[in-house]
Each structure stands twice: as structure tokens, then as C-alpha cells.
Write a protein that holds these residues in place. Sequence first.
Motif, short mmCIF file in Angstrom:
data_model
loop_
_atom_site.label_atom_id
_atom_site.label_comp_id
_atom_site.label_asym_id
_atom_site.label_seq_id
_atom_site.Cartn_x
_atom_site.Cartn_y
_atom_site.Cartn_z
N ILE A 152 0.85 -1.20 0.00
CA ILE A 152 0.00 0.00 0.00
C ILE A 152 0.88 1.25 0.00
O ILE A 152 0.63 2.22 -0.71
CB ILE A 152 -0.93 -0.01 1.23
N GLN A 153 1.93 1.18 0.79
CA GLN A 153 2.86 2.31 0.86
C GLN A 153 3.47 2.59 -0.51
O GLN A 153 3.54 3.73 -0.96
CB GLN A 153 3.95 1.97 1.88
N GLN A 154 3.87 1.50 -1.18
CA GLN A 154 4.51 1.65 -2.49
C GLN A 154 3.54 2.22 -3.53
O GLN A 154 3.95 2.84 -4.50
CB GLN A 154 5.05 0.30 -2.98
N ALA A 155 2.27 2.03 -3.28
CA ALA A 155 1.28 2.53 -4.25
C ALA A 155 1.16 4.05 -4.25
O ALA A 155 0.52 4.62 -5.12
CB ALA A 155 -0.08 1.90 -3.96
N GLY A 156 1.72 4.70 -3.25
CA GLY A 156 1.60 6.16 -3.28
C GLY A 156 1.90 6.85 -1.96
O GLY A 156 1.75 8.07 -1.85
N GLY A 157 2.34 6.10 -0.97
CA GLY A 157 2.59 6.69 0.35
C GLY A 157 3.90 7.45 0.41
O GLY A 157 4.75 7.15 1.27
N PRO A 174 0.92 18.24 -4.62
CA PRO A 174 0.91 17.86 -6.03
C PRO A 174 0.44 16.43 -6.29
O PRO A 174 -0.20 16.17 -7.30
CB PRO A 174 2.38 18.04 -6.46
N GLU A 175 0.74 15.52 -5.36
CA GLU A 175 0.38 14.12 -5.61
C GLU A 175 -0.83 13.69 -4.79
O GLU A 175 -1.11 12.49 -4.66
CB GLU A 175 1.56 13.20 -5.28
N ARG A 176 -1.55 14.66 -4.24
CA ARG A 176 -2.58 14.32 -3.26
C ARG A 176 -3.68 13.41 -3.81
O ARG A 176 -4.01 12.39 -3.21
CB ARG A 176 -3.20 15.62 -2.74
N ASP A 177 -4.23 13.75 -4.96
CA ASP A 177 -5.32 12.95 -5.51
C ASP A 177 -4.83 11.58 -5.95
O ASP A 177 -5.44 10.54 -5.66
CB ASP A 177 -5.94 13.66 -6.72
N ARG A 178 -3.73 11.60 -6.65
CA ARG A 178 -3.18 10.35 -7.14
C ARG A 178 -2.87 9.41 -5.97
O ARG A 178 -3.11 8.21 -6.02
CB ARG A 178 -1.90 10.67 -7.92
N ALA A 201 8.31 0.88 -6.21
CA ALA A 201 7.17 0.96 -7.13
C ALA A 201 7.65 1.24 -8.55
O ALA A 201 7.10 0.71 -9.52
CB ALA A 201 6.21 2.06 -6.68
N GLY A 202 8.68 2.05 -8.68
CA GLY A 202 9.20 2.40 -10.00
C GLY A 202 10.07 1.31 -10.61
O GLY A 202 10.56 1.45 -11.73
N GLY A 203 10.30 0.24 -9.86
CA GLY A 203 11.06 -0.88 -10.40
C GLY A 203 12.58 -0.75 -10.24
O GLY A 203 13.32 -1.63 -10.63
#
Lengths: 265, 640
Positions: free
Chosen positions: A128-133, A198-202, B180-182
Motif C-alpha cells: 500500500i505504501q509503495q502505491a503512493g505513500g 501535487p500528488e494528493r489525488d493520485r 514501485a518504479g522498479g
Amino acid sequence: MSTKTFSVTIRVWRQSAAGRPGRFVDYPVAGVSPDMSFLEMLDVVNDGLTLKGEEPIAFAHDCREGICGTCSLTIDGKPHGPHEGVATCQTYMRSYKEGDLIVVEPFRARAFPVQKDLVTDRSAFDKIQQAGGFITARTGSAPDANSVPIAKGVADLAMDAAQCIGCGACVAACKNSSAMLFVAAKVSHLGLLPQGQPERDRRVLSMVRTMDSLGFGGCTNQYECSAACPKLISHDFIARLNRDYAKAVFRTAFEPVAAGGGGEG
Amino acid sequence: MAKLESKVPPGPLADKWQSYKASMRLVNPANKRKYEVIVVGAGLAGSSASATLSELGYKVSNFVFHDSPRRAHSIAAQGGINAAKNYQNDGDSVHRLFYDTLKGGDYRARESNVHRLAEVSANIIDQCAAQGVPFAREYGGLLANRSFGGAQVSRTFYARGQTGQQLLLGAYSALSRAVAGGGVTLHTQMEMLDLVVVDGHAKGIIARNLVTGEVTRHTADAVVLATGGYGNVFNLSTYARGSNATAIWRAYKRGACFANPCFTQIHPTCIPVSGDYQSKLTLMSESLRNDGRIWVPKRKEDRLKPPGSIPEEDRDYYLERMYPSFGNLSPRDISSRAAKRVCDEGRGVGETGLGVYLDFGEAIGRLGEAGVRERYGNLFDIYHEITNENAYKVPMRIFPAVHYTMGGLWVDYDLMSNVPGLFVLGEANFSDHGANRLGASALMQGLADGYFVVPYTIGNYLATQKPGSRPSVDRPEFLQAKQSVDAGTARLFGINGKQPVSHFHKRLGHLMWQYCGMARTREGLEKGLKEIPALRAEFWENVKVPGSADSLNQSLEQAARVGDFLELGELMCRDALARDESCGCHFREEHQYPDGECKRDDEHFAHAAAWEYAGEGKEPVRNVENLNYESVKMSVRNYK
Ligand SMILES: Cc1cc2nc3c(=O)[nH]c(=O)nc-3n(C[C@H](O)[C@H](O)[C@H](O)COP(=O)(O)OP(=O)(O)OC[C@H]3O[C@@H](n4cnc5c(N)ncnc54)[C@H](O)[C@@H]3O)c2cc1C
Ligand code: FES
């Protein structure tokens, strides 16, 4: 401090490996000192089992001071045991008395499969962290730290959320095994700060979708999670997450995330 | 004899790093992705290095024994991180931070490395703030600072009492982004058990999957170790239970020199041991000494009496008595040694006799209970949780505990060990803190190494290696290393003795504490050098490791680590014996001034001692790197 020792029985979940059947086994424990931590009591039990030629009970632990998030026992049905605002490793045997039967289980959740006995695999949290944390800030590209002032109240609130130790007690405490409090804490921490805009929504969309795909359940607002959290992270952050998510869905309906690189939030 | 070339760039001290960067070899961007780097460890040093190396384009494999990078022991650091920002306008500068660090280390660190550390310190704060680390702020929105020991300026940045946690989560988020970026492949629950050296260069590791037990070979163009400190050789310490020396110890046995192994920091204010079952010593912030008064009873007979019943005239406020100008705020090493002395005299308090009182009675009289609560409430809560005592009513009991290791693998200016291709970062190397580390400087060093030093210096090495030339894991060196790991495991199971691993770890801890702890003597160290090998022999005859090698087996993990500690402990005693002087945390009772201060011997010991493995059963070789100070004069450390 007290020197009087006592005896208890622990009923422990034993499971030899992932996917194998498990069962409870009772172990009498004598000579328990009230000043022992719960984990130190297990250390003593394990040394005894070793000497008897039995396999010791596997349990996860490391810092033993409530900050690394490794320890993860459900004690008498409560993740991290009887007390509020502490992790398993900060639970002491003075909470028990002569003759008590104590039931010890791993954190139970579909997304946290048992690896052995009381040890579970919580790598879903890393995913989950890697997805955008995170906030994308390539090393060497940062402006002077004081060039972005942040009101003390905002920084303090971000810190309240950022305190999460990633133990998974929130998931174990939830009937639906939801990871909403964990995700809410990270989304709120970063979303409160100017650097995180800047990355809040994503971020919120990606973290929530990843959470859903990993087998965590939905939130039905019972807030068992906050009660079990060793850092007492407030469920208010879940409301904040829901708002952020709704706004992000709305905004990205007009500006696709993939092409736009996140909303303006 | 190993070749110890420090490779310090020429030129004036303040220009060295800039001129190094201007003239170092670069790797062409298209070639970077052809290089694979193994990073072992994901504490502050390892995760910052992995993230940054991957941003530069290198392919990174990150190995940790933890189940997540976020659990590294850096998470537990409380107090703060230093940086020469001079945001308080109180006269701080790169030079001042450099000077304080060098002096704090009692002139046993390499000048050029320390200067570089001070130079990059300001970038660290910028980097972390940009990542969203929620540092403490003033009402105006700017960053807040606090003061720490050994400095007269306010340069410590913090995030409540959880600075290490927040910095680590920042680095972990950068690492997560790279995964995540590989660019980074994460290997969690994988423990490095050997270093593979091919043609004299570090080219890979052997690692065990802690869940399945599978042992695998991994090749790379360079190997980075960021595996933390080895204070758990003492068994009881402020470290996490899993912290260990195995990675650096096995690298030592493959040829990397181990520098100043005896330099161990002992923190004066920790919660004392309460029983034989104890697994952990918890740090209580040093700040408590601002308002607490430290004492023990004057007479041995009084030591078990309730403290409240001991009248003023029967109390010995020994720090105030012995060090009237600094009193309760005497430096860490002085305070720790004084506590040991009064306990050795039989006047220590608490059941074990290993404790002194930290009394807030006077402060409560002056500030009121509410005033004390406001300053230290959370610490009083932690104390209560562990001891079940109310420190507003009865004095706290504290005792010194092992906290940090300044020693570690020897590295040159590039942070590369004497084995080419092997880089060592963070607490695992010996580089920046000399014989004593100042508070809030370890976090600074870990992040400096990982974000701002190794990403440059590793290129200087990789540019000399042909892209795509890393060896196959089928080379004999890999097979031999794996075999030696398997043989070690088989040997442990084969013993089938009568004592659990913890039995030996506890006994080793006692020996180390007694002979190689706060105060050391020739006689004691010589005893240690006899008793530790004897204990090691007993371990290899009588330890019991239950279960099997092909599944999660915490006893096996622990046995292998303690096996290494039993060797490292001996080397620490050997180093402490050979260093026939006192400096910083290394206090040889034979060498002290009348007031108990360390007496350095610059003529004979202004050097780092880098020990070289000579084979099983053979005495290791003591190499030295002489330390030359161009810009400061070595003086007697004086904090009075
Ligand atoms: C209680 C406490 C408080 C502290 N407070 C402060 C403070 O306020 N300010 C300050 O500056 N410093 C402080 N320190 C010191 C500081 O926290 C540490 O020195 C620093 O965090 C070490 O970071 P590191 O990256 O070198 O290692 P660590 O954070 O220890 O990380 C080691 C990593 O290596 C991995 N690893 C180790 N061996 C292996 C192996 N064989 N195979 C695979 N992986 C392996 C681990 O999984 C882990 O990821 C404190 C220390 C303690 C104990
Ligand atoms: S062991 Fe680290 S939080 Fe409990």
C-alpha cells in the motif's frame, strides 16, 4: 517493584507454517514476575521448551519499546493486549494474577497470513505504501527547509497521523479486517502538508485501490481500530480520508490521473 | 598486512569535498542501469542509499532481515538530528559542527570525513522536509531547534520524541517509491550470512530466507553494508533485540578490516535491570538531568530503605560533590562511570544494587508537580509503564546502558572498505565519531552517508568496473561461500547440547560488561581474553538449537548471531587492551587525570586501529591509520 512471583497458563496458537492447520496448546508458566514484560515471559517459556526438546513459540518482536511495530499478539481477543495506547511489548505481567488463563493468538486477517505460530506476513502494508505513500522529492532537489513555512497546528496534526507504527492492530481489531486507519494516517500525514499537495489525488486513489485489491475489508465506522491502536491514532483521520477520496474521484473524472500527474488539491 | 589508503583528497579541508566531486570519475547514464548494487540494510543509511542510487539509475537489490524496511532500529531514535543550518542565528556554522563532532570524539576520527559530514548536514534537513517529515515547528511556521550535549548552539531538529521514526519513514517512503518504479527490488526477511569476494573485490552475498530457510547466492557489481551497530554483544542494551553484527563480522572474516571495535558508548540514563529474564534496557532522555538530582545513600546499609525515609544528611549527591561545576549535567561518560563507582562500593539502590536515584523532589518543590509534568510528562509515563512506580512520588532509578558503537568496518574517504567494492554506511562503519559520539549525530551521519555521500563515491569505483562484468553465481567463490554458510548451520544443529542460546548470550554480556564496559583495566581485559574464548568453546559444545533449518526458526537465527558475538567480544577486548590510553568512551583506569578525566596518549595512539582477520585460531593483525589534524589542534577535552 515486587519480588513475589506467580503462575499462569498461556493458551497459544501453534501453526507449523503458512497454510497448515493450527491449534491451541496450553503451557503452564510458573515463576512469573510482575515486572516481566509479556514478551519476556514468552522468552522464558521458550527457553523451557528448548530444554525439553520442543520447538519454541515463534513470535515477532524487535525494539521492545513500542515503536518498531513488529510485535503483534492478540491477547485474550484484544490486539496488543488489555491496555490502551501500548503495543504488546509494553504490556507487563503485573496486569495478570495467579491462576489466570491467557489466550495468545496472531493478528488475524485475510491479508495477514500466518507464517508460523504467532508470526504473520504484513507485507501488504508495504505494498500500500509503495502505491503512493510518498512525496516525490528526488535527492538533491529540495529547496531550503525554511522556504516553506508550515503553521504549527498543521505540522502537529500531520505528526499525530505520522506516528503510526505500521503494526496492523487496526486491521486485526476490525471485524471486516479493514486497513482504513492505516491508510488514513498516511494519506492525512502527507495530504496535510504543502509538500504533499501535487500528488494528493493520485496518492489517495492509488493507496485505496491497492488496499482494496489486497484483501482488506471495507470500513463500517465501528472504530475498533482507533481503540486498539498503540498510538491511539484518531478515527477522525478516516473521515478525512473519505473526503479526500471523494474529492479526488470527482476531480479526476475531469482530469485523468494518468495523464495529468495528479490533481491540484 | 591490509593496505589502508584513506584516499583523502588534496587541498584545504573546506574545499576537499567540492574538489572531489568536481574531479571524480562519472558513470555514463546509459551504463548506470547495467550496474547492480546490493544494499544490505534499510535503516536511515540503507534506505536513503537504496532510494538515491536507484534515482541515479543503478539497479538496486535491498536486503533486510526485518519483515519491512520500516522496522529498522533507526526507528527508535528519540532526541533529534543535528545540522549546521544556523536557523537560530546563534553563531553555528559548518566549521563549528565539524569542530564539536571532532572534539566530542576526543580526536580519534578522520578530520576530512567529519568535515564533509558537517557540510552536507544542512542538505539533509532540506531533503527530509521536502519528503514530508513533520519536524517540530514554531508558531511562525519555521523549523524549531533544541540544544543537545557537547554543543553551545541550538542545532538539533526533532519530531516530538520520535525523530528517528519520522526520518526513517521519510527514507522508507523514498525507498517505497523506488520499489514501485522498479528501480529497487526489496528482499525482506532475508539475512545476509556471508560476503562473496571474487578476485579481491566484493561481488555478492549469500542470504537466508528467514521464512523458508532457503539459502541463495546473489551477485552484484558492488555491495553496500548498512547493517547498524553491534552493541548487543553486551546482551542488554538500548538496541532492538534483533540488532546484530553478523553482516560486518562475516565481511571481516572475508578480509574487511574492523576498526576500533572497543569504542562503545554507554548512556547514563536508562531504566535499570530488574531481573535475569530482562531483554531490553530502555533509554530515558538525558534532558531529565536538567532538573533531576542524582544520589545514592551515604551508607550501604541504607540502600534498600525507602528513599523518602533517608534524610538529606545521609544522601550522597555524588555528581554535585565530585564535579561541582557541572554537577548533574556532567558529560555522559563521566556520569556513567561515577554511577558505576558508587554501585561498586555497594551503595547502589533497587533490588539488584545496580541503580542510582534521579530525584525530582527539589524540582517539584520549585516548579510544582504540574510544572515537572509539563516538561517531562511523557517520560514519567514511560517510566511508570515499565516500573509501575510514580516518579512524582518516589525518585526514579536509573543506570547506564550500552547505547551505540563508534567502531565498525574501516572505510576510506569514499566509504569503501579495504576490500574494493565493499561500501559501509551508517553505524556499521567507524568513520565519523571517533571515540565518542555526540547526541543527535548518528541520524545525521546515516542520512549523510546514504543520501549525499555514497551516491557519488560509488560511481568512482563502478567507473573502474566493466559494465556487465559482474560474476556468475556459479563461480566457485559463490559456491564455496554458500557451502560455508550451510556448514555453519549444520554445525549448530549438530551440537544438540543442554543450554538455550540465551544462556550464552547472557553470560557473554556479563563478561563484556565486567571487562570491556565503562571502565577497563589491563588485568580485566586479559581475563576477558581468557574467559570469552572458553565461553565460546562451551557454546560450540553445549548449545541447543531446536527445530530445523528449512522453516522460520528464530533460535537458529539467534544462535548464529550469538556465535558471531562470541568472536567479536574477544576482538573488542583485544582492541581495548592494545589501546593503552584513555580516550572518549574508552576509559582505561590506568590512564586518568586526578579528577577522573580520560588521559589520552596522542604520541602513541593518535590513530585508528583496523584489525585484520588472520584465520581461525590465529591472532588478528592490528593495522593503524594515523590521524593527522590540519585544521584543529588536539587538546584535552574539557567541559568544565
Ligand atoms: C534508543 C536509541 C535512541 C537513539 N537516539 C538517537 C538520537 O536521538 N539521535 C541520533 O542521532 N542517534 C540516536 N541513536 C542512534 C541511531 O539511532 C543509530 O545509530 C542509527 O539509527 C543507525 O542507523 P543505521 O541505518 O546505521 O542502522 P539500523 O537502523 O540499525 O539498520 C540496520 C538495517 O540493517 C539490516 N540488517 C542488519 N544485519 C543484516 C543482515 N545480516 N542481513 C540483512 N539485513 C541486515 C536491518 O534489517 C536494518 O534494516 C539512538 C539509538 C538508540 C538505540
Ligand atoms: S517490539 Fe517494537 S513495537 Fe513492540
